[in-house]
Write an enzyme that holds these catalytic residues in place. Structure first.
Site, PDB file in Angstrom:
ATOM      1  N   TYR A  48     131.493  27.409  53.076  1.00 44.99           N
ATOM      2  CA  TYR A  48     132.665  26.547  52.981  1.00 44.99           C
ATOM      3  C   TYR A  48     132.408  25.266  53.755  1.00 44.99           C
ATOM      4  O   TYR A  48     131.745  25.269  54.811  1.00 44.99           O
ATOM      5  CB  TYR A  48     133.884  27.273  53.546  1.00 44.99           C
ATOM      6  CG  TYR A  48     135.161  26.459  53.498  1.00 44.99           C
ATOM      7  CD1 TYR A  48     135.740  26.130  52.286  1.00 44.99           C
ATOM      8  CD2 TYR A  48     135.772  26.027  54.673  1.00 44.99           C
ATOM      9  CE1 TYR A  48     136.914  25.385  52.228  1.00 44.99           C
ATOM     10  CE2 TYR A  48     136.948  25.281  54.629  1.00 44.99           C
ATOM     11  CZ  TYR A  48     137.508  24.969  53.406  1.00 44.99           C
ATOM     12  OH  TYR A  48     138.666  24.226  53.354  1.00 44.99           O
ATOM     13  N   ASP A  62     142.603  16.126  62.383  1.00 46.61           N
ATOM     14  CA  ASP A  62     142.627  16.502  60.966  1.00 46.61           C
ATOM     15  C   ASP A  62     143.936  16.028  60.336  1.00 46.61           C
ATOM     16  O   ASP A  62     144.823  16.815  60.027  1.00 46.61           O
ATOM     17  CB  ASP A  62     142.473  18.021  60.842  1.00 46.61           C
ATOM     18  CG  ASP A  62     142.442  18.485  59.394  1.00 46.61           C
ATOM     19  OD1 ASP A  62     142.090  17.674  58.521  1.00 46.61           O
ATOM     20  OD2 ASP A  62     142.780  19.661  59.154  1.00 46.61           O
ATOM     21  N   ASP A  89     136.581  21.130  50.964  1.00 44.47           N
ATOM     22  CA  ASP A  89     137.957  20.696  51.189  1.00 44.47           C
ATOM     23  C   ASP A  89     138.091  19.234  50.766  1.00 44.47           C
ATOM     24  O   ASP A  89     137.503  18.343  51.386  1.00 44.47           O
ATOM     25  CB  ASP A  89     138.270  20.867  52.677  1.00 44.47           C
ATOM     26  CG  ASP A  89     139.669  20.448  53.072  1.00 44.47           C
ATOM     27  OD1 ASP A  89     140.419  19.967  52.210  1.00 44.47           O
ATOM     28  OD2 ASP A  89     140.006  20.611  54.266  1.00 44.47           O
ATOM     29  N   ASP A  91     141.051  17.665  50.611  1.00 42.81           N
ATOM     30  CA  ASP A  91     142.347  17.191  51.105  1.00 42.81           C
ATOM     31  C   ASP A  91     143.321  16.968  49.946  1.00 42.81           C
ATOM     32  O   ASP A  91     143.476  17.823  49.094  1.00 42.81           O
ATOM     33  CB  ASP A  91     142.169  15.927  51.959  1.00 42.81           C
ATOM     34  CG  ASP A  91     141.597  16.234  53.337  1.00 42.81           C
ATOM     35  OD1 ASP A  91     141.636  17.409  53.749  1.00 42.81           O
ATOM     36  OD2 ASP A  91     141.121  15.305  54.002  1.00 42.81           O
ATOM     37  N   HIS A 116     138.963  22.231  46.664  1.00 41.75           N
ATOM     38  CA  HIS A 116     140.404  22.482  46.617  1.00 41.75           C
ATOM     39  C   HIS A 116     141.178  21.227  46.980  1.00 41.75           C
ATOM     40  O   HIS A 116     140.766  20.418  47.814  1.00 41.75           O
ATOM     41  CB  HIS A 116     140.818  23.686  47.473  1.00 41.75           C
ATOM     42  CG  HIS A 116     140.562  23.576  48.947  1.00 41.75           C
ATOM     43  ND1 HIS A 116     141.341  22.824  49.781  1.00 41.75           N
ATOM     44  CD2 HIS A 116     139.640  24.178  49.732  1.00 41.75           C
ATOM     45  CE1 HIS A 116     140.901  22.955  51.024  1.00 41.75           C
ATOM     46  NE2 HIS A 116     139.867  23.767  51.028  1.00 41.75           N
ATOM     47  N   GLU A 118     145.188  19.807  47.806  1.00 44.92           N
ATOM     48  CA  GLU A 118     146.434  20.331  48.357  1.00 44.92           C
ATOM     49  C   GLU A 118     147.641  19.491  47.950  1.00 44.92           C
ATOM     50  O   GLU A 118     147.496  18.376  47.442  1.00 44.92           O
ATOM     51  CB  GLU A 118     146.338  20.435  49.876  1.00 44.92           C
ATOM     52  CG  GLU A 118     146.168  19.105  50.577  1.00 44.92           C
ATOM     53  CD  GLU A 118     145.638  19.285  51.986  1.00 44.92           C
ATOM     54  OE1 GLU A 118     146.334  18.842  52.929  1.00 44.92           O
ATOM     55  OE2 GLU A 118     144.540  19.848  52.160  1.00 44.92           O
ATOM     56  N   CYS A 126     146.954  19.183  59.484  1.00 45.58           N
ATOM     57  CA  CYS A 126     146.335  20.505  59.453  1.00 45.58           C
ATOM     58  C   CYS A 126     147.338  21.515  58.904  1.00 45.58           C
ATOM     59  O   CYS A 126     148.520  21.494  59.259  1.00 45.58           O
ATOM     60  CB  CYS A 126     145.898  20.919  60.857  1.00 45.58           C
ATOM     61  SG  CYS A 126     145.372  22.644  60.983  1.00 45.58           S
ATOM     62  N   ARG A 161     145.480  24.183  46.481  1.00 41.54           N
ATOM     63  CA  ARG A 161     146.043  24.671  47.740  1.00 41.54           C
ATOM     64  C   ARG A 161     147.503  24.233  47.818  1.00 41.54           C
ATOM     65  O   ARG A 161     147.832  23.084  47.519  1.00 41.54           O
ATOM     66  CB  ARG A 161     145.259  24.089  48.922  1.00 41.54           C
ATOM     67  CG  ARG A 161     145.942  24.312  50.267  1.00 41.54           C
ATOM     68  CD  ARG A 161     145.100  23.799  51.406  1.00 41.54           C
ATOM     69  NE  ARG A 161     145.926  23.313  52.504  1.00 41.54           N
ATOM     70  CZ  ARG A 161     145.475  22.849  53.653  1.00 41.54           C
ATOM     71  NH1 ARG A 161     144.165  22.795  53.875  1.00 41.54           N
ATOM     72  NH2 ARG A 161     146.303  22.409  54.579  1.00 41.54           N
ATOM     73  N   GLU A 191     148.335  28.454  51.695  1.00 42.08           N
ATOM     74  CA  GLU A 191     148.057  28.193  53.107  1.00 42.08           C
ATOM     75  C   GLU A 191     149.116  28.807  54.017  1.00 42.08           C
ATOM     76  O   GLU A 191     150.301  28.860  53.681  1.00 42.08           O
ATOM     77  CB  GLU A 191     147.975  26.685  53.345  1.00 42.08           C
ATOM     78  CG  GLU A 191     147.653  26.263  54.775  1.00 42.08           C
ATOM     79  CD  GLU A 191     146.286  26.717  55.266  1.00 42.08           C
ATOM     80  OE1 GLU A 191     146.061  27.944  55.340  1.00 42.08           O
ATOM     81  OE2 GLU A 191     145.466  25.848  55.594  1.00 42.08           O
ATOM     82  N   ASN A 213     142.745  32.013  54.149  1.00 45.00           N
ATOM     83  CA  ASN A 213     142.174  31.167  55.197  1.00 45.00           C
ATOM     84  C   ASN A 213     142.312  31.882  56.537  1.00 45.00           C
ATOM     85  O   ASN A 213     143.408  31.962  57.090  1.00 45.00           O
ATOM     86  CB  ASN A 213     142.907  29.821  55.232  1.00 45.00           C
ATOM     87  CG  ASN A 213     142.368  28.893  56.304  1.00 45.00           C
ATOM     88  OD1 ASN A 213     141.341  29.157  56.920  1.00 45.00           O
ATOM     89  ND2 ASN A 213     143.066  27.788  56.531  1.00 45.00           N
TER      90      ASN A 213
END
Length: 301
Positions: A48, A62, A89, A91, A116, A118, A126, A161, A191, A213
């Site tokens: 990952y 983050d 990731d 974002d 992914h 989101e 985060c 996500r 998440e 996660n």
């Protein structure tokens, strides 16, 4: 030497096969490219690539400050170092529909196996912090639809996500997961689930694979792989774990250096030079160099 022996297309098919296999796919976070071959050697199914780690390595929080260029570069660096599939990731896709489309193609070119996206408002936070905001369902669905339309390799896994659990509760999370699946998501990343029962509820709500996660110091307990598999989770990530382990060790040994003036006592805890050379395939580079230069150049005398 220099690169993975498997093509991006082969690794994408391996990811899809793993997700369909019924066996939990374990993806530790490769916090440096050098950690990717170690993850492979120790028998995990994939690596990952965490946005939180990329930000932390740059000394940033983050909160969506990294750029697509930075993320694509790290995706390329890690993916070339392993024959395993890589999941990155992305974002929020660095903007809206057109930005998402470019993000997908840049990461596709970087050689990742999946990504992914989101549903947070940009700039994001985060996923395990309070104070998040999520976009409306129409925008969330549009992002995934744009990603699916933009990919050129149908093997690339587009994962959706959703952070809505921490904002509006489980009923909203189930509704959002169903909508994201309908938009074309190949997998769902719910998440900040609070219990195994919540993972099971998402599993029952969608037909595509789901991700857990397992990040330390977050909203979710650190469930075991067996527990997650028992409730139907298909893939688990440990996104920041290796960075936390490494930084914890670095801080402890620096304190010892400050106090004693030497790191001699830390040497038994260090990775040896020989082990480092194994991971970066030093012998293969040396052999390649010898083949190139171990001959007589015509006309040199």
């Amino acid at each position: 030497m220099l690169s993975t022996t498997r093509t991006p297309a082969e690794k994408r098919q391996a990811l899809r096969a793993g997700l369909a296999s019924g066996a939990l796919q374990r993806f530790p976070g490769a916090f440096t490219p050098l950690s990717a071959p170690l993850i492979q050697e120790l028998g995990f199914e994939g690596a990952y690539i965490s946005g939180a780690v990329m930000a932390a390595e740059l000394g940033l929080p983050d909160i969506g400050l990294t750029t697509l260029t930075e993320v694509a570069q790290r995706g390329r660096e890690v993916s070339r170092m392993t024959d395993l599939p890589t999941l990155i990731d992305a974002d929020t896709g660095f903007g809206e529909a057109m930005n998402v489309a470019r993000t997908v193609q840049e990461l596709e070119d970087a050689g990742v196996s999946g990504l992914h996206l989101e549903d947070q408002v940009n700039p994001k936070r985060c996923g395990h912090l309070d104070g998040k905001e999520v976009v409306g369902q129409d925008v969330a669905v549009q992002r995934i639809a744009a990603a699916v339309a933009a990919r050129r390799d149908a093997g690339l896994v587009i994962m959706a996500r959703t952070d809505i659990r921490g904002v509006a509760g489980m009923a909203a999370a189930i509704d959002r997961a169903k909508a994201l699946e309908a938009a074309g998501a190949d997998a769902i990343f719910p998440e900040a689930m609070a219990s195994l029962e919540e993972f099971a509820a998402i599993r029952a709500a969608v037909d595509v694979p789901i991700l857990a996660n397992m990040t330390e110091f977050g909203k979710s307990a650190l469930f075991t792989h067996a527990q997650l598999a028992d409730v139907g989770v298909n893939i688990v990530i440990h996104p920041v774990s290796l960075l936390r382990i490494a930084m914890g060790a670095i801080e402890r040994e620096l304190e010892g250096l400050r106090e004693t003036g030497t790191l001699e006592g830390a040497v038994p805890r260090m990775q040896t030079r020989a082990r480092l050379y194994e991971l970066n395939d030093y012998a293969a580079y040396s052999a390649f160099d010898s083949r190139l230069f171990d001959f007589e150049v015509p006309g040199a005398h």
